[in-house]
Design a protein around this motif. Structure first.
Motif, mmCIF file in Angstrom:
data_model
loop_
_atom_site.group_PDB
_atom_site.id
_atom_site.type_symbol
_atom_site.label_atom_id
_atom_site.label_comp_id
_atom_site.label_asym_id
_atom_site.label_seq_id
_atom_site.Cartn_x
_atom_site.Cartn_y
_atom_site.Cartn_z
ATOM 1 N N GLU A 94 1.030 -1.091 0.012
ATOM 2 C CA GLU A 94 -0.279 0.179 0.044
ATOM 3 C C GLU A 94 0.807 1.281 0.105
ATOM 4 N N ALA A 95 1.976 1.612 0.801
ATOM 5 C CA ALA A 95 2.587 2.502 0.814
ATOM 6 C C ALA A 95 3.538 2.524 -0.458
ATOM 7 N N LEU A 96 3.771 1.471 -1.256
ATOM 8 C CA LEU A 96 4.582 1.613 -2.513
ATOM 9 C C LEU A 96 3.390 2.103 -3.545
ATOM 10 N N ILE A 97 2.322 1.975 -3.482
ATOM 11 C CA ILE A 97 1.130 2.241 -4.347
ATOM 12 C C ILE A 97 0.949 3.692 -4.266
ATOM 13 N N LYS A 98 0.893 4.215 -2.945
ATOM 14 C CA LYS A 98 0.837 5.577 -2.483
ATOM 15 C C LYS A 98 2.008 6.445 -2.899
ATOM 16 N N THR A 99 3.232 5.852 -2.914
ATOM 17 C CA THR A 99 4.445 6.572 -3.255
ATOM 18 C C THR A 99 4.390 6.617 -4.804
ATOM 19 N N GLN A 100 4.172 5.757 -5.420
ATOM 20 C CA GLN A 100 4.036 5.942 -6.936
ATOM 21 C C GLN A 100 2.905 6.899 -7.263
ATOM 22 N N ARG A 101 1.780 6.946 -6.484
ATOM 23 C CA ARG A 101 0.707 7.811 -6.872
ATOM 24 C C ARG A 101 1.140 9.575 -6.674
ATOM 25 N N ASP A 102 1.982 9.606 -5.627
ATOM 26 C CA ASP A 102 2.520 10.742 -5.145
ATOM 27 C C ASP A 102 3.386 11.265 -6.216
ATOM 28 N N PHE A 103 4.314 10.206 -6.376
ATOM 29 C CA PHE A 103 5.304 10.506 -7.417
ATOM 30 C C PHE A 103 4.984 11.178 -9.016
ATOM 31 N N GLU A 104 3.802 10.541 -9.381
ATOM 32 C CA GLU A 104 3.262 10.589 -10.379
ATOM 33 C C GLU A 104 2.529 12.006 -10.681
ATOM 34 N N LEU A 105 1.817 12.405 -9.447
ATOM 35 C CA LEU A 105 1.137 13.625 -9.189
ATOM 36 C C LEU A 105 1.958 14.861 -9.058
ATOM 37 N N LYS A 106 3.264 14.800 -8.561
ATOM 38 C CA LYS A 106 4.182 15.754 -8.539
ATOM 39 C C LYS A 106 5.232 16.202 -9.522
ATOM 40 N N SER A 107 5.367 15.020 -10.362
ATOM 41 C CA SER A 107 6.418 15.139 -11.237
ATOM 42 C C SER A 107 6.032 15.525 -12.545
ATOM 43 N N GLN A 108 4.418 15.564 -12.910
ATOM 44 C CA GLN A 108 3.952 15.913 -14.077
ATOM 45 C C GLN A 108 3.017 17.207 -14.241
ATOM 46 N N LYS A 109 2.938 17.857 -15.020
ATOM 47 C CA LYS A 109 1.901 18.988 -15.398
ATOM 48 C C LYS A 109 0.745 18.180 -15.417
ATOM 49 N N LEU A 110 -0.355 18.094 -14.874
ATOM 50 C CA LEU A 110 -1.607 17.428 -15.327
ATOM 51 C C LEU A 110 -3.107 18.199 -15.126
ATOM 52 N N THR A 111 -3.914 17.722 -15.688
ATOM 53 C CA THR A 111 -5.334 18.413 -15.443
ATOM 54 C C THR A 111 -5.821 17.621 -14.536
ATOM 55 N N GLU A 112 -7.113 18.384 -14.049
ATOM 56 C CA GLU A 112 -7.929 17.735 -12.989
ATOM 57 C C GLU A 112 -8.326 16.347 -13.101
ATOM 58 N N SER A 113 -8.627 16.020 -14.529
ATOM 59 C CA SER A 113 -9.207 14.598 -14.795
ATOM 60 C C SER A 113 -7.928 13.690 -14.603
ATOM 61 N N GLU A 114 -6.918 14.063 -15.241
ATOM 62 C CA GLU A 114 -5.785 13.288 -15.131
ATOM 63 C C GLU A 114 -5.294 12.923 -13.586
ATOM 64 N N ARG A 115 -5.399 13.969 -12.834
ATOM 65 C CA ARG A 115 -5.241 13.896 -11.446
ATOM 66 C C ARG A 115 -5.955 12.534 -10.816
ATOM 67 N N LYS A 116 -7.307 12.746 -11.223
ATOM 68 C CA LYS A 116 -8.568 12.122 -10.744
ATOM 69 C C LYS A 116 -8.196 10.493 -11.009
ATOM 70 N N VAL A 117 -7.837 10.277 -12.309
ATOM 71 C CA VAL A 117 -7.311 9.034 -12.876
ATOM 72 C C VAL A 117 -6.355 8.287 -12.153
ATOM 73 N N ILE A 118 -5.204 9.154 -11.820
ATOM 74 C CA ILE A 118 -4.054 8.579 -11.163
ATOM 75 C C ILE A 118 -4.507 8.231 -9.861
ATOM 76 N N ILE A 119 -5.322 8.914 -9.065
ATOM 77 C CA ILE A 119 -5.705 8.902 -7.741
ATOM 78 C C ILE A 119 -6.639 7.604 -7.409
ATOM 79 N N GLN A 120 -7.644 7.406 -8.520
ATOM 80 C CA GLN A 120 -8.616 6.377 -8.765
ATOM 81 C C GLN A 120 -7.781 5.097 -9.104
#
Length: 287
Positions: free
Chosen positions: A91-117
């Motif tokens: 679970e920690a690894l999945i959350k770390t991957q999620r946070d990395f993807e959210l911070k390392s890219q310029k994302l739209t709101e819908s793209e952010r929701k996809v990553i979180i989901q």
């Protein structure tokens, strides 16, 4: 990697430093120089490399814990704890991957929701898989307990069987000895009858006495046998009930023989007295 681990602390410090530099570059106005863009790309690469390093270590720890959890030779408690640990790390690894993807890219709101989901779905999936594994470990534990109980019962049964065999062999030796003595006494009476020391009536009477005496001794030996059998702590309750019923039957038969012997003895005594008085009267009449 656990909180406070030197490698993790180093990664976090470097990540924060890279992130500050990235934020500084991002904060500049439009028209950033080529050098700024190159610096930004280099920082992103370094930040990604650090993340991949951390991810690799976490995956190795997860694999190690899963191996422990899957090894049925390990105690159930150890397997259970390892599975709990591997679940927390996944679970920690999945959350770390999620946070990395959210911070390392310029994302739209819908793209952010996809990553979180996506991260939430992955966590739910590994929880379902772990639930199945938890149930398997619990079932294995129950089976091991059952095997241990079966082994203990088998050992107890073998011990009980051995004790029963010893008692049975002892009883048989007693019965054989009683029968040998009875046969010897009968042979003696046969010889006495053949040489004329006793008549047929006396022989038959003595033979019956020997048989009755042998039977009574055999009954007592069997009663003692079943009483000793009941004293065995590992004897099943059903067998104890059967032994008690057998004792009751044997005691009843012994009592009947005893009463019959007493009656015969009293009859003989009465007949003896009768013969005595008749002889006495005959002698008086002759006088």
């Amino acid at each position: 990697l656990k909180e406070g681990d030197p490698l993790l602390v180093k990664y976090q410090k470097e990540r924060d430093a890279y992130q500050k530099r990235l934020d500084a570059i991002e904060g500049k106005k439009t028209g950033s120089t080529k050098a700024d863009n190159e610096a930004k790309q280099q920082l992103e690469k370094e930040l990604k490399a650090q993340f991949e390093l951390k991810k690799t270590f976490m995956q190795k720890e997860i694999e190690l814990q899963k191996e422990i959890a899957n090894d049925k030779d390990n105690p159930s408690a150890v397997r259970y704890a390892a599975l709990v640990d591997s679940l927390a790390k996944e679970e920690a690894l999945i959350k770390t991957q999620r946070d990395f993807e959210l911070k390392s890219q310029k994302l739209t709101e819908s793209e952010r929701k996809v990553i979180i989901q996506k991260a939430e779905d992955q966590i739910l999936d590994i929880r379902r898989q772990s639930g199945v594994k938890f149930a398997e470990i619990i079932e294995d534990s129950k089976n091991l307990q059952k095997q241990a109980i079966d082994s203990l019962n088998a050992f107890r049964k073998s011990e009980a069987d051995k004790q029963i065999d010893d008692l049975t062999n002892g009883l048989q030796k007693q019965l054989d000895a009683i029968q040998r003595n009875a046969n010897q006494e009968t042979d003696t009476e046969v010889t006495r009858y053949e040489i004329g020391k006793t008549n047929k009536e006396q022989y038959e009477k003595r033979k019956q006495e020997i048989e009755n005496d042998a039977r009574k001794k055999s009954l007592l030996a069997e009663i003692n046998y079943y009483q000793d059998l009941i004293k065995l702590s590992n004897l099943p309750e059903e067998e104890k009930r059967k032994a008690l019923a057998k004792i009751s039957d044997l005691q009843l038969e012994y009592h009947k023989l005893d009463v019959e012997s007493t009656k015969n003895a009293n009859k003989e005594k009465s007949e003896s007295l009768k013969d005595f008085f008749e002889k006495w009267r005959t002698q008086i009449d002759q006088i």
